[in-house]
Write an enzyme that holds these catalytic residues in place. Sequence first.
Site, short mmCIF file in Angstrom:
data_model
loop_
_atom_site.label_atom_id
_atom_site.label_comp_id
_atom_site.label_asym_id
_atom_site.label_seq_id
_atom_site.Cartn_x
_atom_site.Cartn_y
_atom_site.Cartn_z
CE1 TYR A 52 57.66 53.74 89.05
CE2 TYR A 52 57.43 54.58 91.27
CZ TYR A 52 57.57 53.52 90.40
OH TYR A 52 57.61 52.23 90.90
CB SER A 216 51.07 45.45 90.82
OG SER A 216 51.48 46.59 90.09
N PRO A 217 49.77 44.80 94.27
CG PRO A 217 49.21 45.69 96.35
CD PRO A 217 50.03 45.97 95.13
N GLY A 221 48.43 38.98 86.43
CA GLY A 221 49.29 39.08 85.27
C GLY A 221 50.25 40.25 85.42
CG PHE A 222 53.92 42.68 83.46
CD1 PHE A 222 54.67 42.83 84.63
CD2 PHE A 222 54.19 43.50 82.38
CE1 PHE A 222 55.67 43.79 84.71
CE2 PHE A 222 55.18 44.47 82.46
CZ PHE A 222 55.92 44.61 83.62
CD GLU A 224 47.45 39.49 81.82
OE1 GLU A 224 46.32 39.02 81.64
OE2 GLU A 224 48.48 38.80 81.90
#
Length: 306
Positions: A52, A216-217, A221-222, A224
């Site tokens: 990160y 990423s709740p 998509g990934f 998106e």
Amino acid sequence: MQTILLGTSGMRVPTISVGCMRINELDKRAAETFVQTALDLGAYFFDHADIYGNGVCEKIFADAVHMNSAVREKIMLQSKCGIVPSKMYDSSKEHILASVDGILRRLKTDYLDVLLLHRPDALAEPEEVAEAFDQLHSSGKVRYFGVSNQNSMQMALLQKYLHQPLVVDQLQFGIAHAGMVSAGIHVNMEEDAADDRDGSVLDYCRLHDITIQPWSPFQYGFFEGAFLGNPKFPELNVKISEIAAGYGVSDTAIALAWILRHPAKMMPVVGTMNTERLAECVKAADIRLTREEWYDIYRAAGNTLP
């Protein structure tokens, strides 16, 4: 904030984990304010990774929290390693040990509460990973271990050689990315929703007391985009807003409450750097959706029931 047990570690942790992937977007003062707000809200479990900001995020966090021994006793730190950006994955003993030393140096601490392997490494030697974990555990540098983005058999293979239990699996999951749940609902059906893409990882984690940390709740998509307020999800947003109004909370809180309603006792990782939105996320821990509300949201996202 309410707490849950983290896997078989015996540690009680906040229901919501604070993801620090974007803390490098804040200036020094804003970072200090954000971290202090999280602590004031009872969100004292912070999720990091060595990639990160190429390590910068860990340094910024350590400065923002004013790390010292007294502060360290009041927080829980988790970080991940194993990704060599744009090049490869590396779960070798040498890489894991070097990565942890770098993480500890940047976070200004002597130990991590939890270390995760960030991505499955096709060339991973589980015996070598076990040696690294043993060395980190015996030296006191890492207390507990887990993985990220691994399926059932990958965890089972690794666990065969480990002397420490895996306590976490970080997986993408949310209302608009609910394949783990859909595959279990559509068992033996000849349709796309029945596709088991992860080896029944949800059930595996529950069977072995491994805490799932959804990342990423709010995304679909990934990476998106977010589904909240997105015109691509009109029915879902109407339903979430309707339920949110009934509880007197934001749509954000309901989106997380939907995850928390699942009996797997998941621990969502929220990546917002907005203090107001973080406060909305924390409110989700006090909401228990009804069964009907949970299924209404599930279907409103375009999921079906056989």
